[in-house]
Design an enzyme around this catalytic site. Sequence first.
Site, mmCIF file in Angstrom:
data_model
loop_
_atom_site.group_PDB
_atom_site.id
_atom_site.type_symbol
_atom_site.label_atom_id
_atom_site.label_comp_id
_atom_site.label_asym_id
_atom_site.label_seq_id
_atom_site.Cartn_x
_atom_site.Cartn_y
_atom_site.Cartn_z
ATOM 1 N N GLU B 51 -83.739 8.503 7.318
ATOM 2 C CA GLU B 51 -82.833 8.152 8.401
ATOM 3 C C GLU B 51 -81.506 7.747 7.760
ATOM 4 O O GLU B 51 -81.441 6.796 6.985
ATOM 5 C CB GLU B 51 -83.423 6.987 9.210
ATOM 6 C CG GLU B 51 -82.634 6.677 10.459
ATOM 7 C CD GLU B 51 -83.166 5.431 11.188
ATOM 8 O OE1 GLU B 51 -84.340 5.050 11.003
ATOM 9 O OE2 GLU B 51 -82.378 4.831 11.938
ATOM 10 N N ASP B 62 -77.462 -3.967 14.977
ATOM 11 C CA ASP B 62 -77.805 -4.242 13.586
ATOM 12 C C ASP B 62 -77.589 -5.684 13.174
ATOM 13 O O ASP B 62 -76.644 -6.339 13.598
ATOM 14 C CB ASP B 62 -76.992 -3.332 12.656
ATOM 15 C CG ASP B 62 -77.498 -1.892 12.704
ATOM 16 O OD1 ASP B 62 -78.714 -1.712 12.472
ATOM 17 O OD2 ASP B 62 -76.711 -0.986 12.986
ATOM 18 N N TYR B 176 -89.410 6.259 18.152
ATOM 19 C CA TYR B 176 -88.980 5.099 17.373
ATOM 20 C C TYR B 176 -89.333 3.856 18.181
ATOM 21 O O TYR B 176 -88.659 3.518 19.148
ATOM 22 C CB TYR B 176 -87.466 5.184 17.123
ATOM 23 C CG TYR B 176 -86.943 4.263 16.050
ATOM 24 C CD1 TYR B 176 -87.246 2.905 16.034
ATOM 25 C CD2 TYR B 176 -86.137 4.757 15.030
ATOM 26 C CE1 TYR B 176 -86.772 2.059 15.042
ATOM 27 C CE2 TYR B 176 -85.642 3.919 14.027
ATOM 28 C CZ TYR B 176 -85.965 2.575 14.052
ATOM 29 O OH TYR B 176 -85.483 1.748 13.070
#
Lengths: 401, 257
Positions: B51, B62, B176
């Site tokens: 990834e 993040d 995911y």
Amino acid sequence: MTAYSFPDTKGRYGNFGGRFVPELLMPALLELEEAYDQAMNDPSFTEKLNYYLKNYVGRETPLYHAENLSRQLGGPAIYLKREDLNHTGAHKINNTIGQALLTLRMGKKKIVAETGAGQHGVATATVCALLGLECVVFMGEEDIRRQKLNVFRMELLGATVESVSQGSGTLKDAVNEALRYWVSHVEDTHYILGSVVGPHPFPKIVRDFQSVIGEETKRQYQEHTGELPDAVVACVGGGSNAMGMFFPFIQDKGVRIYGVEAGGSGIETHKHAATLTAGSTGVLHGTLTHLLQDSNGQIEEAHSISAGLDYPGVGPEHSHLHDTGRVTYTSVTDEEAIEAFKFLSSVEGIIPALESAHAVAYAAKLANDMDESQSLVICLSGRGDKDVESVKDALGGQTNE
Amino acid sequence: MNNPFLDNALNDQRKAGNNIVVPYIMAGDGGLEILEERLRFLEECGAAAVELGIPFSDPTADGPTIQDAGQRALKNGTTLKGVLDALETFKENRSIPVILMTYLNPIFTFGPETFAAACANAGVNGVIIPDMPLEEEALITDFLEQYGIANIRLAAMTSPNERLTNITQRTEGFLYAVSVKGTTGARTTHDESVKTYLQNLKQMTDTPVLAGFGVSTPEQAHELGSICDGVVIGSKIVDWFYKGQTDKVKQLIQKSI
């Protein structure tokens, strides 16, 4: 004429808006939308909101005929919508009180918020103190330095202020951190966004809670003259005071509407926050709107002497109104805003927030092309006590005398 | 649309009884000139796919480690186009699938169709767009379909079953499964409810389910991987590459398989 009915069910305002957020937040946004729709259809909620707006915030605020200003500028009759007279000194509390009541209704007990200059942070900390909600406010470290007193105010009100050092340490970065915090605490925490930005339903909720500004203005002006004003002017950062002022006038085609962005050091210097004037479309903080960005889609820093306008995005509904041409967006520089700040203070005895001074500066230009039979309303979104020090610094300590 | 190269790579691992391990690296952290070497290294470690993160100025999903890596990459002048150009130069010599992880705005500025075409041209096999929920994906799905790029959807622990069903049905390549209620970054433990969540997802689909966010040790990789099909490991690997500790990266991946 078809009625103006934005946003649509997907949170779009024409080509703008939407919900560009991680899946983790989607359920919270859907829950918020549902809770909001139910609340606004529940008379007991709107009664409670109106109670606090009247008895706690101090509404309605005056629509003041600024005769000295009108005479000095020699054009139209100029009115000031005095949002600076609200509790905490700005329009921000119209939204925070509404969202805090909504939080209680959703059974949540904790609040997260971002703040730039600290006005929204203070307005959030205030209603949290009132309603017994826990409150965390994210604020860029650069803004903390610029607005020490507001940090102390928030702490006094019982909020925790978290310093954000990432990025440029200003409002954009504070929003990023507030969103990250919300992602991690979404089940017991509501995010009180401070402007008509972010993912749907925030732009709608904030607009609706701020629309009390335009609704009162319209009624007050009509009571006074039996007509509608020829023009309304408001400053636009994220654009919440402007959306609140504009929304009730959108379908009144005879009323010209002007949004004034922060031109900073001048559009040509690239040091500004004039997103609609000089930006391009993209996705930031969950919404598709106009942004300041480079050719690779990286967000650029905004620049303005006014911390409240220092944001590289803008509310998606403003992008839509810009696209359709219903609202004219323009900008004034730091220098022009400071001149207006001094001018209004000296002729009316009203010290405007630097944000609001942008609207005053443009209104003065507009007044040149209008005559005495016409009228113009300026949204005076906040008071300028918080800005006295930075204006003094900008003037290098010089005074008028 | 499904990308056979990616599908086969993941299925081979499953058939061999391996835990599927997909490491995340930040493109341009350390310079784009080391990208080819780094992908080859990860392939040698046994990674099923890589990834590849595209740096963004405002990465709201993040945590600090990947934020910092993104800032370093941006300072190096890394752009989405630059990464795609670099990938194209060595696509013939590459046998590990590459998945781009990028926030929407760089794609939006590039143009969704141009982006999909450039991905195909650069040999990119899939994309993960963390700020594009089902409600907004129409912006790009047709183009990804047209150019044969897998659109890997993310599931969250806050999603109700109805949404999870929809997400698992639509996902391509793998699912995911974001396995923390938070942002990316190493964590020492996962909530007990993660197990139920992953079991639930496994029952909904035959497509591989990979757990991601917060995975930083072989123990966690196996604990989660035993319930689903494998893991994505991000922040820890980004951190070790930055510190030049490539041996630790190798050990972590090998022990996690």
